[in-house]
Design a protein around this motif. Sequence first.
Motif, mmCIF file in Angstrom:
data_model
loop_
_atom_site.group_PDB
_atom_site.id
_atom_site.type_symbol
_atom_site.label_atom_id
_atom_site.label_comp_id
_atom_site.label_asym_id
_atom_site.label_seq_id
_atom_site.Cartn_x
_atom_site.Cartn_y
_atom_site.Cartn_z
ATOM 1 N N GLY A 32 0.815 -1.204 0.000
ATOM 2 C CA GLY A 32 0.000 0.000 0.000
ATOM 3 C C GLY A 32 0.849 1.256 0.000
ATOM 4 N N ILE A 33 1.988 1.193 0.664
ATOM 5 C CA ILE A 33 2.775 2.407 0.836
ATOM 6 C C ILE A 33 3.853 2.557 -0.238
ATOM 7 N N HIS A 164 -6.863 6.367 13.650
ATOM 8 C CA HIS A 164 -7.095 7.339 14.719
ATOM 9 C C HIS A 164 -5.848 7.904 15.364
ATOM 10 N N THR A 165 -4.672 7.622 14.799
ATOM 11 C CA THR A 165 -3.483 8.216 15.407
ATOM 12 C C THR A 165 -2.735 9.034 14.361
ATOM 13 N N LYS A 166 -1.812 9.815 14.863
ATOM 14 C CA LYS A 166 -1.040 10.673 13.969
ATOM 15 C C LYS A 166 -0.147 9.847 13.036
ATOM 16 N N ARG A 172 -1.288 6.778 5.986
ATOM 17 C CA ARG A 172 -2.304 6.887 4.933
ATOM 18 C C ARG A 172 -1.910 7.947 3.917
ATOM 19 N N ALA A 173 -1.343 9.027 4.406
ATOM 20 C CA ALA A 173 -0.936 10.097 3.487
ATOM 21 C C ALA A 173 0.176 9.615 2.556
ATOM 22 N N VAL A 174 1.172 8.934 3.123
ATOM 23 C CA VAL A 174 2.295 8.472 2.307
ATOM 24 C C VAL A 174 1.809 7.463 1.267
ATOM 25 N N SER A 175 0.840 6.635 1.645
ATOM 26 C CA SER A 175 0.375 5.634 0.685
ATOM 27 C C SER A 175 -0.401 6.283 -0.459
ATOM 28 N N SER A 193 9.604 3.292 7.456
ATOM 29 C CA SER A 193 10.240 2.375 8.408
ATOM 30 C C SER A 193 9.236 1.883 9.436
ATOM 31 N N PHE A 194 8.404 2.785 9.895
ATOM 32 C CA PHE A 194 7.381 2.449 10.880
ATOM 33 C C PHE A 194 6.460 1.360 10.316
ATOM 34 N N THR A 195 6.072 1.535 9.056
ATOM 35 C CA THR A 195 5.211 0.554 8.406
ATOM 36 C C THR A 195 5.875 -0.820 8.359
ATOM 37 N N PHE A 196 7.144 -0.830 7.956
ATOM 38 C CA PHE A 196 7.870 -2.103 7.921
ATOM 39 C C PHE A 196 7.951 -2.711 9.316
#
Lengths: 297, 351, 256
Positions: A32-33, A164-166, A172-175, A193-196
Motif C-alpha cells: 500500500g505504501i 485514529h493516530t497521527k 495513509r498520506a504516504v500511501s 520504516s514504521f510501516t515495515f
Amino acid sequence: MTLDLFLQHLTNGISLGSLYALIAIGYTMVYGILRLINFAHGDIFMMSVYFAFFGVATFGMPWYAAFLLAILLTGALGILVERTAYKPIREAPKISILISAIGASFLLENLATVIFGGRPKTFPQIELFTKMVDVGAVRIQMLTFMIPVITVALLIGLLYLINHTKSGMAMRAVSKDIETARLMGIDVNRTISFTFGIGSMLAAVGGIMWGLKFPSILPLMGVIPGLKCFIAAVIGGIGNIKGAVYGGFILGVGEIMLIAFLPELTGYRDAFAFILLIVILLFRPTGIMGEKISEKV
Amino acid sequence: MKRRNLILTAVFLLLSVIFLVYADNNFDSYIVRILNLCAIYTVLGLSMNLINGFTGLFSLGHAGFMAVGAYATAILTMSIETKQANFFLAPLISPLDKIVLPFLISLIIAGLIAVIVAYGIGAPALRLKGDYLAIATLGFAEIIRVVFTNTQRVTNGALGLKGIPSTTNLWWSFGIALFTVIVMISLINSSYGRAFKAIREDEIAAESMGINLFKHKVLSFMIGAFFAGVGGGLLGSLLGTIDPLMFRFFMTFNILLIIVLGGMGSISGTIISAFVITIATEWLRFLDEPIKLGFLTTPALPGLRMVVFSALLMVVVLFFRHGLMGTRELTWDMIFGFFNRKKPLTKGGTK
Amino acid sequence: MSVLRTDSITMQFGGLTAVKEFSLELNKGEIIALIGPNGAGKTTAFNMITGVYKPTKGNVIFNDKNITGLKPDQITVLGVARTFQNIRLFKDLSVLDNVLIANHLRIKSNFMEAILKLPRYRREEKAMFEKSMNLLEKVGLADLKDEKSSSLPYGKQRRLEIARALATDPAVLLLDEPAAGMNPKETDDLTVFIKEIRDEFNLTIFMIEHHMQVVMGISNRIYVLDYGVTIAQGTPYEIQNNQRVIEAYLGVEENA
C-alpha cells in the motif's frame, strides 16, 4: 462427514487462516505504501520463529519475555531490510526493487542456514498454548482457539492505529502520494520504516504462533507461507488491510477444506493457493476489496 | 572496418573450437563438466533475458519451463530398461514406456512442449503487469513442480529420474549455445526484436504505434520458453538425475542473477555473466567446506556460498543497477575503443 | 467528406465526468484544433478516439466503421496515429529505431522469416529502412539517426514523435500539444511543417494546442472544451469573438 468433524476442520481452517492473515497484513501494508512486494517478508517471519526459539530454548528465558523480545527484534529486522535493500533504490525502476527484494529474501534464508543450520529444530512447547481441550465431541489444541482471538485483537488495534493516530494518518498520506506527503511535512522515511516495523512485528506474532502449532522449524519455512500470504493479500485486494484478513481466512479455510473433502488432492495443497491467485488475478485483479489504479497517459 | 570485425569473429570462433577440442581431450571430467554448465547457463540466461531484459516482462517462471524440458528430454531418451528400473512404484504410461528417440529430436520436442506450456501460462498471465506478472509466473512454475511431484506415472513423482543417458558433451552444449546466440542476435535486431524493445521501453507508446502487445509478449515468452526447455533438457542429460526439487524458485534465482549481473538486455553481457557465475559457483565451493586458516580451521558452513551469491545480487542491483553491460553489447569496436582510450597518445586508428 | 466522427462520446471516471457528449467531425484534409483550459478533458477526448479509454457512452466512427472499444493498436492499424503531450519516445533506443518500430505494424513476414532473414523479410526490412530515413529527412533528423532518442533536445523529440506517428501510415494524425516547450522560431517552423505534412501525406489533422498563434494560424475549425463540455466550435474568427470562450479563458466577473 459428521458435524463435529466438520466443525473441527472449520476451526482448524480459521486458525490457519488467522496466521495467514497476520502475515498477509505485512505484505499489504508495504504494498500500500511503496507498491512493492516485500519478497523478504516470509523470511522475516521465519527469523521471528528462530528468535523466539533461541530465547526460550537456548537462553532459557521465560516464554513471555522471549516472545516479546522476538517480536521487537523482528520489527527491527524489518526496518533493517527496508533501510538496506529498498530505501537506496526507491526511485529506481520497479524491476530493480523487486530483484533487490528477491536478493534480500535469499540472503536471509541462506544466512539462517549458515547460522542456525539446515536441520529442523523443535520449537519449545508451552503448556498454556499446546494443551488439549475438549469441546463437545472434539479435542482441539488450546492454541487453535487462541490464534483467531489474538489475530482479531491485533487487527482492531492496527485499525485504530491507522485510522485514529497521527502515525496512522502519516501512513495513509504516504500511501496516497509520497511527494505530496513530504511537502506536507511528513517524515516519509520514518513513516515507511514504521510501516515495515509494524508489519514485521505482526508477522512475528504469526511466526511464534506458527512455531507453537507446527513445531518443526527450518530456515526455508518462510518461503511457502510467505508466498501464500502474499496471495492472501492479493485475494483481499492488495493495499487493503481488512482485505488481507479476509484473504487469509479464505485461503486457510479453503486449504483445510480441500484436504478434508478431497483427500486425494492433498499433494496439490500448495498449488491450490497459486491456482486461486491466478483465477483472482484474471477475473478480479484488484481483489475483493481493492481499488482500481489506472495509469495516466 | 566491417571486414576486420568479421575476420576477428571468425578467428575467435576458430580459437574457441580449438580450445574445445583441446578441452575435450585433455581436461579432467570435472572441468569439462563446468564448461558444459557454462554453455548451458548461457542458453538459459539468454532465454530469460529475451523475456525479462529485451521485452521487459518480469517473469519468474523459468524453472518451470526448464523442468518441462528436462523431464521431456529424459523420458524421451531413456532406454526401455532404464524406464522400467525407474518406474518401479507405478509403470510409465503408454506409449511413453516404449518410445526412445535420438537426443536432438528429444531436445526439439522438449523445447516445443515448453512452448505449448508457455502459451498456456502466458495467455492468462501476460495480461498482468509488473510484480503481478512476476508472482503469477512464479506461481505457475510452482504449480508445474507440484504437478510433476504428483504425476507418478509420467514423471515418477518425488523419486525423480535416474540414469538419464549422458549425451550432453562439449559439442552439444557449446553447439546449442552458439545456435542460441545466433538466433537471439538475429531476432533482437529484426523488426520483431525492435517491437519487443519498444514494449520494454513504453507499453502505451508501443501500443499506439500499432504493436499488438499481447501477441508480441506471448511470442517473446514462447521463444524464451523454447530455449529454456532445451537448456533444461541439456542440463538433465549432463547431470544424469533430475527430480522436482531441482526446479524450485532457487533455479530461477540463479538465472536471474546471471542476467542481472550481465545486464538486462545485453546478449554479450549474459554470455560473460553465465561463465563468470558458473565458474564462481564452483570456485566458491570451498566456502561451504571447512576452511584452514593457518592453524585455525573453521567448521563447515553449508550455505555460505549462497550467502555470497545473494549478497552479490543485492550489491549489483543496489550499486550497479545496469550490470556489466546494461543494454549495450560488447563489440570489436568497443574493445578497440577501450584500448585506444587507454593509450591516448597513439593516434593510428582510422575510423 | 467525414473521415473521423465522434457521436456524443462521454467519459466518466467514477462520479467524475471528464468529457461530456463530445461530438466531433473531421473532414478529409482539414486541420482542426481542440482548445480549452487545463483539465478541460482534451487529452481524455484523444484517449477515447485512440482507444486508450473506452467511452462510457457514444461512438467513434472512422471511415464509416465503428471503432469504439477497439484496442489502441487496432485503431493505429486502421489509420489513426497520435503523439503524446508528455512525449513518449522509446528513450533508450536510437532515433532510427524509434521510427522503424512504427513500421512494424504493416509487416507481413512472420518471426521465423525474420530470424532466418528470408528474402521477403529482407525486402521488407529494406523498405522500412528507406521509408524511415525519408521521414527522418523530412523532419530534419536524418543525421542524428544513431543518437539515443532521449538525448535529443525537446523540439527535436517532438519532431521525432511526429515522424514516428507518420511511419504508421495514418489517414488521421492526432497531435497532443505539438508546440509545447518550443521557442518562437521552432513554433513558426512547426506551423509550416504541419501544413506540409498534411499536403504531402494526405492527412487530416486533429490537434490539441495552447499556443494561440499556431491554432489561429492553421486551423480550419476549432472546438473548445471547458470542464468536459463543448462550449463552442467554429472558425478561428468565430472563436476569437465568442463570449463564452473568452469567459472560459479569462474567467467571469461575478460576485466571486
